[in-house]
Design a protein around this motif. Sequence first.
Motif, PDB file in Angstrom:
ATOM      1  N   SER A  48       0.833  -1.211   0.000  1.00 46.33           N
ATOM      2  CA  SER A  48       0.000   0.000   0.000  1.00 46.33           C
ATOM      3  C   SER A  48       0.866   1.260   0.000  1.00 46.33           C
ATOM      4  O   SER A  48       2.061   1.221   0.317  1.00 46.33           O
ATOM      5  CB  SER A  48      -0.912  -0.003   1.226  1.00 46.33           C
ATOM      6  OG  SER A  48      -0.140   0.186   2.407  1.00 46.33           O
ATOM      7  N   SER A  76       1.139   3.597   2.085  1.00 46.91           N
ATOM      8  CA  SER A  76       1.750   3.881   3.383  1.00 46.91           C
ATOM      9  C   SER A  76       2.787   2.837   3.773  1.00 46.91           C
ATOM     10  O   SER A  76       3.438   2.965   4.823  1.00 46.91           O
ATOM     11  CB  SER A  76       0.679   3.941   4.471  1.00 46.91           C
ATOM     12  OG  SER A  76       0.171   2.638   4.736  1.00 46.91           O
ATOM     13  N   GLN A  94       0.314  -2.006   4.568  1.00 46.59           N
ATOM     14  CA  GLN A  94      -0.632  -3.051   4.211  1.00 46.59           C
ATOM     15  C   GLN A  94      -0.220  -3.710   2.891  1.00 46.59           C
ATOM     16  O   GLN A  94       0.541  -3.134   2.105  1.00 46.59           O
ATOM     17  CB  GLN A  94      -2.047  -2.478   4.088  1.00 46.59           C
ATOM     18  CG  GLN A  94      -2.587  -1.905   5.388  1.00 46.59           C
ATOM     19  CD  GLN A  94      -3.996  -1.345   5.242  1.00 46.59           C
ATOM     20  OE1 GLN A  94      -4.701  -1.645   4.283  1.00 46.59           O
ATOM     21  NE2 GLN A  94      -4.408  -0.519   6.191  1.00 46.59           N
ATOM     22  N   ASP A 116      -2.326  -6.906   7.133  1.00 47.64           N
ATOM     23  CA  ASP A 116      -1.484  -5.975   7.873  1.00 47.64           C
ATOM     24  C   ASP A 116      -0.064  -6.540   7.851  1.00 47.64           C
ATOM     25  O   ASP A 116       0.179  -7.644   8.338  1.00 47.64           O
ATOM     26  CB  ASP A 116      -1.999  -5.843   9.308  1.00 47.64           C
ATOM     27  CG  ASP A 116      -1.219  -4.812  10.118  1.00 47.64           C
ATOM     28  OD1 ASP A 116       0.007  -4.982  10.241  1.00 47.64           O
ATOM     29  OD2 ASP A 116      -1.828  -3.862  10.617  1.00 47.64           O
ATOM     30  N   TRP A 135      -3.528  -0.442  -5.850  1.00 45.46           N
ATOM     31  CA  TRP A 135      -3.972   0.474  -4.818  1.00 45.46           C
ATOM     32  C   TRP A 135      -4.377   1.807  -5.433  1.00 45.46           C
ATOM     33  O   TRP A 135      -3.875   2.179  -6.504  1.00 45.46           O
ATOM     34  CB  TRP A 135      -2.862   0.720  -3.803  1.00 45.46           C
ATOM     35  CG  TRP A 135      -2.606  -0.434  -2.881  1.00 45.46           C
ATOM     36  CD1 TRP A 135      -1.669  -1.412  -3.036  1.00 45.46           C
ATOM     37  CD2 TRP A 135      -3.292  -0.728  -1.659  1.00 45.46           C
ATOM     38  NE1 TRP A 135      -1.721  -2.305  -1.991  1.00 45.46           N
ATOM     39  CE2 TRP A 135      -2.716  -1.907  -1.126  1.00 45.46           C
ATOM     40  CE3 TRP A 135      -4.330  -0.113  -0.964  1.00 45.46           C
ATOM     41  CZ2 TRP A 135      -3.145  -2.475   0.065  1.00 45.46           C
ATOM     42  CZ3 TRP A 135      -4.766  -0.680   0.230  1.00 45.46           C
ATOM     43  CH2 TRP A 135      -4.175  -1.834   0.746  1.00 45.46           C
ATOM     44  N   ASP A 156      -4.334   6.087  -1.619  1.00 40.55           N
ATOM     45  CA  ASP A 156      -4.059   5.838  -0.203  1.00 40.55           C
ATOM     46  C   ASP A 156      -4.429   4.402   0.134  1.00 40.55           C
ATOM     47  O   ASP A 156      -4.684   3.586  -0.752  1.00 40.55           O
ATOM     48  CB  ASP A 156      -4.804   6.837   0.685  1.00 40.55           C
ATOM     49  CG  ASP A 156      -6.312   6.836   0.412  1.00 40.55           C
ATOM     50  OD1 ASP A 156      -6.845   5.774   0.018  1.00 40.55           O
ATOM     51  OD2 ASP A 156      -6.952   7.898   0.573  1.00 40.55           O
ATOM     52  N   ASP A 157      -4.465   4.104   1.432  1.00 40.10           N
ATOM     53  CA  ASP A 157      -4.704   2.724   1.879  1.00 40.10           C
ATOM     54  C   ASP A 157      -6.174   2.355   1.970  1.00 40.10           C
ATOM     55  O   ASP A 157      -6.508   1.276   2.471  1.00 40.10           O
ATOM     56  CB  ASP A 157      -4.063   2.515   3.260  1.00 40.10           C
ATOM     57  CG  ASP A 157      -2.553   2.527   3.213  1.00 40.10           C
ATOM     58  OD1 ASP A 157      -2.002   2.928   2.176  1.00 40.10           O
ATOM     59  OD2 ASP A 157      -1.911   2.141   4.214  1.00 40.10           O
ATOM     60  N   THR A 158      -7.066   3.200   1.503  1.00 37.88           N
ATOM     61  CA  THR A 158      -8.496   2.931   1.656  1.00 37.88           C
ATOM     62  C   THR A 158      -9.149   2.354   0.401  1.00 37.88           C
ATOM     63  O   THR A 158     -10.311   1.954   0.445  1.00 37.88           O
ATOM     64  CB  THR A 158      -9.252   4.212   2.041  1.00 37.88           C
ATOM     65  OG1 THR A 158      -9.148   5.170   0.969  1.00 37.88           O
ATOM     66  CG2 THR A 158      -8.668   4.815   3.315  1.00 37.88           C
TER      67      THR A 158
END
Length: 621
Positions: free
Chosen positions: A261, A263, A266, A285, A306, A309-311
């Motif tokens: 991800s 960040s 992930q 994770d 992705w 971002d990670d969402t």
Amino acid sequence: QISMVLIWARQAKAATFLTLSTLARNYSCLGFSTIISGSRHYLLKHTTTTAPSSSSVILRRQMSSSSSTSLPLSPPNPRRDEYQYVLAGKLRPGDVGYADPKHPDKPLLRQSESSTEPLLDPPVKIPDPYGWMRDESRSNPEVLDHLKQENEYTEQLTTHQGDLRTELYEEMLAGIKETDHTVPSPEGDYLYYSRTFEGKSYRSYCRAPKNSSDDDSWIEQAKSWDGTTASPILPGEQVYLDVNELAKDQTYCSTGGVSVSPSSTQLAYTVDFTGNEVSGLYITDIATGEIIDHDETLECGKNVKWGSDDTTVFYLKMDEQKRPYQLYRRTLGGSSPEEKKEDELLYEELNELYWVGMSKSFDEKYLFVSSQSKETSEVHFLDLENDSAELQCVAKRRPKVLYSVRHRCGYWYITTNVGGTPNMRLMVSPSMANSEEQWVDVVNSNDGTTLFDGGYERTISGLTSFGTQYAVATGREGGLPQIWVITYQDDDDKTKVTDFLQLSFEEDAYDVGLGANYDSQADSVIIAYNSLVTPISSIRIPLADLSRRTVLKEQVVPGYDKSQYACERTTVKSRDSTGSVDIPVSIVYRKDVMERVELSGETVPAHLYGYGSYGACMEAS
């Protein structure tokens, strides 16, 4: 008179003798024949003799010490359905094959959209006696039983090759360094690589922290690895996906996309546990290994990307023919089913001639969605930095026009055959929707020459941009893969090319391409180079000084001594009506053998291999 002597290739642990008479109906005068008596199979060789007129035959039958069943000499014979057929030509509603059985209102495609030939009318019945063996569900007992018999027949027929198979396998394995790793490549705060281990079938994905952007100490650290399974390649090594663990208790395991991800906390990956080209999507994770998102009912293709971002993650779904045709956006988060958002369908391609693909621009600003047939393509883009952005089309599909898109400094860089060029050309336009009218060739500002014009002399296959000043193109020229470094003017005109240089190598014949490059702002490029005598090497080259080259890693081949071999390249003229085409030939040989040939004129065996179709090239690798 005819006498027969049984020929049996395999040693018999026990044998019996059987006398048969009056077998004239079961053999011919020359060659081999099979006599079948119940479940027994005999192989006879016929010879002419002056034996007595009372014809008798002595047969030696091999008997297994553990089983009375002998080896079958003919494969399983599936039944033929003489009443089954398919219709070729113009069909009408109600005709067999007019529509998909699961979607009666959806007519199946009968021919290419661009075809001008009329379909047969009325349609013609084509016999399809083995059509009953088509079984997409893989559950038809008759089909499964036939496959089982085929496998058993093959095993019985080749069981005597067991020792040879083992010998060949061990010989091939001896030339592979099983416990090994790929070249670490920087991305963000980490160096990413993968590892393989002796006795394990799958790789482990690893990373290690990077000290600073200009710290190259990791190069020597990786080279000083002691080669053992227990030792890390780099200090602080972290395994973020061990495929060997995934494969435990599974009959099949194939990972697809594996993506960290934005960040770096992930991991998104897809994995197929059935072999049916259908994958499941998992989000974990990295620190704990915990699965934080997985829907057991979701079946998707291998690719996963992705968002910004990670969402958010993007994935593709496939139709019943395993054709990728839908793009979905999945929003992560939500502690309860009520809080989770339903996956959003962003794009759907209903034309069965087109397959959907997905990629991200190297600078990660855009998501590209391509829909492509063998002759025509269309690309949409999604601005990942704008939450309210929608998919837009780069250029509408046009018959027999292929194109792909990269982004650099606010411009699309397009490789395309528009204009009917025999190879791909390189063009540029502002990064906007419906940009086809703005496409122009990329030219060298120094001499006005077009970098890639789509002609026969030079072709482009890929373009990767680094920062604002450089791009690296891959393609082919002179029959060999090539790499070019493009330098741009670093001012207001970001598309102005000030230099165009081709990488050169010492060997006459080789294969070269880009290696693992993850950082779009890097000031150097990693290439992968090998030849018929040089094992694959990863080489780092500063973009500002192409003469400086650092070998990051060279493949170790146990038992191989490069000094004993040499390779060279020559050409031969084609045998067509013109005789003007130079066909490249790469030659590899042992030096001592070639010395004997040159000194004494000795003739030695040569293994000649060639292939040319579908645009595929046999590289000198």
